[in-house]
Enzyme design. Structure first.
Site: not given
Length: 578
Positions: A138, A141, A144
């Site tokens: 992924k 994001h 994070h």
């Protein structure tokens, strides 16, 4: 030289109270600089002496304070002693202050502050900091970001203080979602798209297969089958999973490089799959693992052992949970690193999880669990780019760079730069870090681009501007030779305010090392920047008499050293020009 002055005061106290100097050092602290009036340089809390049993409480603490102050004598170092509410104030000979402090900063450089006697009793050893921890396959994001920069700050600080630090990125790299991704890649994946934009393609595949699986039982079964084969060690399934993992880490490293972050170890939940049964067996043998009526395996953490407070560690089908893998990881790390402390940096929603993890480790007889610590943080609200609500960290970094570049182009004071994009990137990241670190980590905060990127006020842009301005002054006036200077020429109140503020640097670092909050250091540096702005205006170096110029240059050179050192601990790369 904060230690020199603090020890001088502690030595006098030691002779009067009969207590060791080392015990008294912590009770003597530098006085915060006041805008309205010239402050004392140090203060002694008599209340803290009473609390520590170094002075017997006689009821009237103010009378004790005045009596102790009367016993202390002036000297060539301490010129004046005063009394406040349960506090004794000390004013230092200012010429000696300038001479000793600036000489120490000049000789110690970036070690100034971190080599203070305040850290003499601080334990040194192996420190593990686990932070960032995105889910593989992924894109990184934006959520994070906080874990990444907070963990990096803690690791930087511990390293600066002499600890051997291992930075661990504990990836989310196991679980049923990889069954879905494996099945989805066979249906919708493209090696060509994977090479072109790895994480975006994997993200698109996952979104598509997740959507299809809701109404297609065959896809659900394929996903279950793929994950079963993965857990069983099937070569083909493992090969695809390892491919996803490898390209994810390589893509993450690009983002980490932009942030100036590195890791000593990339591990993940997958690393502990084969070791979980050993931990469960140990829990059984110790009588800690109980089975509920639903068939789940739990550890009873209730004080009365009446099953009123249980933590599930095994599902009814025998599969492990996140906490089981964290227990296994902690035990494995202790075995491999023999750490003196291990620090986990995650959002506050995981506070209960880590409390339970540490309690289970203690129940298993691992006393070192008391050396494990969770640093929780709040959420960022309202983070948006021009494209809309933020999802990916790269978008945030790109936006910060683009906005900063535009601001620099619009500013009349911007210097000609060799690489304006690189400067904009570093300053933009500084702005994100300072915005994040100004308050308590546990607090949520609302993100505002306009406020974050202001060149005036309490921002990372202001810190960078202050540093660049000092560097410019040094390039223009400094011939590179460390010359002697006359400290008696630094008696102006603006110079004294900077010197007094620099006295607090080691105390600020010590406070940050105790509670692992960067706000102390950020606010110290911002206050230093404000003092520098006034001094830069009122204490010119150019066109001043040679001796005055040399003294002021030494003050600004030392200030720049401390500013740069503090910024680097925060995770900020100081820029030379902007």
């Amino acid at each position: 030289m904060a230690c020199y002055f603090r020890r001088t005061i502690a030595s006098k106290l030691s002779k009067i109270l009969g207590a060791p100097e080392e015990t008294l050092l912590a009770a003597v602290s530098a006085f915060p600089v006041s805008k309205k009036q010239q402050s004392p340089d140090f203060r002694l809390s008599v209340s803290s002496l009473v609390e520590k049993g170094l002075i017997q409480s006689a009821g009237d603490i103010q009378a004790q304070t005045e009596q102790l102050a009367h016993q202390l004598k002036w000297s060539s170092v301490v010129e004046e002693i005063g009394v406040g509410p349960a506090v004794i104030h000390f004013k230092i000979n200012k010429t000696l202050l300038a001479k000793k402090l600036l000489h120490q900063i000049s000789s110690e450089g970036s070690d100034f502050g971190v080599k203070s006697e305040l850290f003499k009793r601080s334990p040194k050893g192996e420190t593990i900091v686990e932070f960032s921890s995105p889910n593989i396959a992924k894109k990184f994001h934006a959520g994070h970001l906080r874990s990444t920069i907070i963990g990096n700050f803690i690791a930087n600080l511990k390293e600066a203080l002499g600890n051997n630090v291992t930075r661990i990125n504990y990836l989310g790299d196991w679980g049923m979602q990889f069954g879905l991704l494996g099945a989805g890649f066979k249906l919708f994946g493209s090696e060509e798209k994977l090479k072109a934009n790895p994480l975006q393609h994997l993200f698109d595949v996952y979104v598509q297969v997740n959507k299809e699986a809701k109404s297609n039982e065959d896809i659900q079964k394929s996903a279950q089958d793929f994950f079963r084969r993965l857990e069983g060690g099937d070569d083909q399934a493992l090969s695809l999973w390892q491919h996803f993992r490898h390209i994810s880490i390589e893509e993450y490293k690009k983002v980490y490089k932009r942030l100036g972050v590195h890791f000593g170890e990339y591990s993940g939940e997958s690393m502990y799959q084969g070791k979980i049964q050993d931990i469960l067996q140990q829990l059984r043998e110790q009588g800690l693992l109980k089975t509920t009526q639903r068939g789940t395996g739990v550890v009873d953490l209730s004080p009365e052992k009446d099953m009123s407070l249980c933590t599930t560690v095994v599902r009814s089908d025998g599969t492990s949970l996140y906490i089981t893998r964290d227990l296994t990881a902690a035990i494995d790390r202790k075995h491999r690193y023999n750490f003196a402390e291990m620090i986990y940096v995650t959002d506050k929603s995981q506070q209960n999880h880590f409390e339970q993890t540490f309690k289970i480790l203690e129940a298993m007889g691992f006393q070192w669990a008391q050396c494990c610590r969770h640093v929780p943080f709040g959420l960022v609200q309202g983070m948006k780019t021009r494209k809309g609500d933020v999802v990916f960290l790269e978008d945030v970094l790109d936006e910060a760079r683009a906005r900063m570049l535009q601001n620099m182009r619009n500013s009349r004071t911007t210097k000609v730069l060799e690489n304006p994009e690189d400067t904009a990137e570093k300053v933009g990241i500084s702005a994100l870090i300072v915005q994040d670190f100004k308050g308590p980590l546990l607090s949520d905060y609302r993100f505002d681009w306009d406020r974050v990127l202001q060149s005036q006020g309490d921002t990372g842009v202001f810190l960078q501007y202050t540093h660049a301005r000092l560097r410019s002054l040094l390039r223009m006036c400094d011939d590179g030779e460390e010359e002697t200077f006359d400290p008696s020429l630094l008696q102006d109140k603006r110079a004294i305010s900077i010197l007094q503020h620099l006295l607090r640097y080691d105390e600020v670092l010590h406070q940050s090392s105790v509670d692992l909050q960067p706000k102390h250091l950020v606010n110290f540096l911002l206050a230093l920047g404000r003092l520098v702005a006034v001094a830069h205006r009122d204490l010119p170096v150019k066109d001043s008499p040679s001796a005055v110029a040399q003294a002021r240059l030494q003050l600004f050179r030392s200030t720049c050293t401390v500013l740069a050192s503090g910024m680097k601990i925060l995770g900020i790369t100081p820029v030379e020009k902007m």
